[in-house]
Design an enzyme around this catalytic site. Structure first.
Site, PDB file in Angstrom:
ATOM      1  N   ASP A 532       5.526  -4.041  -7.945  1.00 23.85           N
ATOM      2  CA  ASP A 532       6.719  -3.250  -8.213  1.00 23.85           C
ATOM      3  C   ASP A 532       6.338  -2.008  -9.007  1.00 23.85           C
ATOM      4  OD1 ASP A 532       6.859  -3.925 -11.160  1.00 23.85           O
ATOM      5  OD2 ASP A 532       7.002  -5.942 -10.321  1.00 23.85           O
ATOM      6  N   GLU A 612     -25.754  -6.692   9.256  1.00 27.07           N
ATOM      7  CA  GLU A 612     -24.384  -6.685   8.734  1.00 27.07           C
ATOM      8  C   GLU A 612     -24.311  -5.932   7.404  1.00 27.07           C
ATOM      9  OE1 GLU A 612     -22.404 -10.816  10.481  1.00 27.07           O
ATOM     10  OE2 GLU A 612     -23.893 -10.919   8.866  1.00 27.07           O
TER      11      GLU A 612
END
Ligand code: GLA
Length: 728
Positions: A532, A612
């Site tokens: 919020d 990777e």
């Protein structure tokens, strides 16, 4: 632009760049709402209609005028007990036990700059950027006064609202409901857009017509919650992403809240947002003041996209604060999904080594480093380092990690306490509980009573002991349960605890930022359970969700984007099969989704192959290249990933000189039909060069017909295209 008072008409007109808000103190002193919408001039009191309304009563002074009723007139701050039978924003229980408060206009003040709210987060702005309007209302019987606050940020099309209640009477009153903003519309058919969810699946988009009978979204949990976000939108029925009138209301508060929408008997719409009145009964002694948290309002005549961008600018530059506000945040590696509670100093260091090789800038040691904590049943409240588990001091670990060129960050859950902890054994009455009753446990833990200063002080000093000593540059502030057993043994009260708790939390955070201005704090509450504008005043980023699955995540981030900027959304690449869903998605797709947030990784890089790891390195480099555009550019939603076959969005530079298009394919079929993604926000008449192909594209065609996606096999492929405007 700015606030204009018309003495003759008794109107207040608030002009921002593209919007106008108007109200009027009428002949009886009631503050009526006249207009909020597209910028206009003149007096809009012609919008008020009067006729004899059966069963809608009349204030006594109206005498025999049966056409004047607060049950039908649009108001700024409707109050209970005045003959308005709709839901009201304000309700007071007076010292004599009566419940009525008849607020009448007393006066006003117009000030340069934006007001602040003591102890509460609020939009801030420089003296030249903003104005404040204060309107004083008073109940003449009890002396209860309300000062309505309006903050104007004209350039951003933002109006903020708050209310300050003062008990000027002789007796103690109880505030039974104090909401911060009400909007009354005399006509129109509207939809209410809200964002509901659950743990690991926050902020789903819901749009429903405002009908007769109230609609409510709320949190009674003491935190703003995963279940409903304290941000809502009222949109004209025909409004969509790019067209139409819509209004946003965003609560700058992190506790229980309530948002209501109602179409009344005369087809008028009322929406309001503020503190939840459930369990709320705030005692106010004579002379005392109560501050209602702020609501941010914005209006767009051009659809939901522009509405969101207004909120993004406001929150990014006038709510978030501190050193990191405008900075590209460090790319981090978090240990949680890498090893959960099972780590030691060496394994954390090993993670950091891999991270350093990949160009990652910050290593975050998540839950499990303190007290006695190898699972979630103990240790919360004891914020001393578990050196036995780490196999050495924290100082040594941090200095080794710093030696690799990485910053170090750490996890805390300051509001929580485990029953199996030194803190709880010493202070069992510090946890929220009702004497004589067993409290509700959640994740095996209780909540500390942050409405008590001594409790806040103790955890604060524990935390400072560590932050003073160690080179900790980032803190993840978590909160892993809802509040229950709301009662404070200190005040022997319940009705004020939830609000005072949030003030305690804010006080803690304010003190922390004061003492450590360079500290980056990331908010978290089981992911996005306290996402919020209130928290964003203290923590410029919040872990968006515990769900790191790229496909769920792009939907969660889509919902979040209606109210909050990308710079606030913590987002990480994790492994497949995903730990929350079991789904497999390509590494590139996980990167594209995580890049639309504060980028990071949450996996064990040590288990990655050399190839990777190279890929991670490339991703981090790529993020650095685009990060300023992602963090500070304008955000455009290009699809609805809940219904469309793509998740698509773009970042466009403020000056439209470049754009980054992001697309995730959600559907795959045999003999695929081509998918074109239409861009938005480019400069009309300009040409843009797509970087990889080097080809030039006219802006109009990119926006009208779109850009074709490759017809490629494979589930959940993702694409990123960087377009740069060419000067002719
Ligand atoms: C919450 C957070 C996670 C992690 C765990 C640790 O669930 O959202 O990211 O920090 O707590 O217990």
């Amino acid at each position: 632009m700015g606030v204009i008072w018309n003495e003759e008409k008794k109107t207040f007109t608030l002009h921002t760049k593209n919007t106008t808000y108007q109200m009027q103190a009428d002949q009886y002193g009631y503050l009526l709402h006249l207009y909020y919408g597209k910028r206009t001039g003149g007096c809009m009191d012609y919008l008020l209609t009067y006729t004899d309304r059966g069963f809608s009563g009349n204030p006594y002074e109206a005498g025999n005028d049966r056409t004047y009723s607060l049950d039908s007139l649009p108001q700024e701050f409707p109050s209970q007990g005045t003959g308005d039978y709709r839901s009201t924003v304000f309700a007071v229980k007076n010292a004599d036990g009566s419940c009525a408060c008849d607020l009448r206009y007393e006066g006003y003040e117009i000030l340069k700059g934006k007001y602040a709210l003591p102890g509460l987060p609020a939009v801030y702005a420089g003296g030249e950027e903003a104005q404040t309007l204060k309107i004083y209302l008073k109940d003449s019987v009890t002396g209860v006064g309300v000062c309505l606050l309006y903050g104007l940020l004209p350039e951003l099309d933002i109006i903020t609202r708050s209310a300050v209640v003062t008990n000027n009477g002789n007796g103690k009153v109880y505030l039974e409901k104090v909401q911060s903003a009400n909007l009354d519309f005399v006509t129109g058919n509207y939809d209410l857009i809200t964002f509901y969810g659950r743990h690991a699946m926050e902020r789903n988009f819901q749009r429903m017509p405002v009908n007769h009978g109230g609609q409510v979204i709320e949190s009674r949990r003491g935190v703003s919650s995963h279940q409903y976000n304290p941000m809502m939108i009222l949109a004209e029925r025909s409004a969509c992403e790019d067209y139409g009138s819509c209004y946003a209301m965003s609560f700058v508060y992190s506790g229980s809240f309530k948002g209501e929408a109602e179409k009344d008997q005369y087809n008028q719409t009322r929406v309001m947002l503020g503190l939840n009145d459930d369990g709320f009964s705030y005692p106010l002694e004579p002379g005392k003041i109560f501050y209602a948290p702020e609501v941010i309002l914005t209006y767009s005549a051009d659809g939901l996209g522009a509405l969101s961008r207004n909120l993004h600018s406001c929150i990014r530059t006038h709510v978030c604060r501190g050193k990191y506000r405008d900075m590209v945040r460090p790319v981090l590696l978090n240990s949680w999904e890498a090893s959960y509670f099972n780590f030691n100093g060496e394994s954390i260091y090993a993670l950091a080594e891999h991270a350093a090789q990949s160009g990652i800038e910050l290593l975050v040691m998540d839950d499990g480093w303190f007290g006695k904590r190898n699972d979630d049943s103990s240790g919360l409240g004891d914020w001393g380092v578990n050196e036995e588990k780490l196999g050495g001091t924290l100082k040594n670990l941090i200095s080794r990690i710093n030696g690799l060129g990485l910053k170090f960050g750490i996890w805390f859950e300051p509001e929580a306490v485990s029953e199996d902890s030194e803190l709880f054994r010493k202070h069992p009455d510090w946890a929220l509980a009702i004497p004589g009753r067993s409290p509700v446990r959640s994740r095996n833990q209780l909540v500390l009573d942050f409405s008590r200063k001594e409790v806040v002080d103790e955890v604060f000093s524990q935390m400072c002991r560590l932050l003073d000593e160690e080179n900790i540059e980032y803190v993840k502030w978590d909160m892993n349960r809802s509040l229950s057993d709301v009662y404070s043994v200190a005040t022997r009260d319940q009705g004020r605890v939830l609000y005072d708790y949030v003030l305690g939390l804010y006080d803690f955070l304010e003190r922390l930022l004061d003492r450590y201005p360079d500290l980056l704090i990331e908010g978290c509450s089981g992911g996005g359970g306290r996402f919020d504008a209130g928290m964003l005043y203290y923590t410029p980023q919040i872990w968006c969700s515990d769900n790191t699955d790229a496909i769920d995540r792009l939907r969660i981030q889509y919902g979040t984007s209606f109210g909050y900027p990308v710079s606030a959304m913590g987002s990480h690449v994790s492994v497949v099969p995903n730990h929350q869903t079991g789904r497999e998605t390509p590494m590139n797709t996980r990167k594209v989704v995580a890049m639309s947030g504060t980028f990071g990784y949450e996996l064990d890089l040590g288990k990655f192959t050399a190839e990777e790891k190279q890929e991670v390195k490339r991703q981090v480099e790529e993020y650095h290249k685009y990060a300023p555009l992602i963090q500070n550019g304008c955000y455009y939603r290009l699809s609805d990933p809940f219904v469309d076959e793509t998740g698509a969005w773009a970042f466009v530079a403020q000056d439209r000189s470049e754009a980054l298009l992001n697309v995730v394919m959600l559907e795959i079929h045999g003999n695929m039909t081509p998918v074109y993604v239409r861009l938005k926000g480019l400069e009309e008449g300009a040409f843009y060069r797509e970087e990889k192909s080097g080809r030039l594209y006219p802006a109009e065609a990119l926006m009208a017909t779109g850009y074709p996606m490759p017809l490629e096999l494979g589930a959940y492929q993702a694409y990123q295209y960087h377009f740069v405007r060419v000067s002719d």
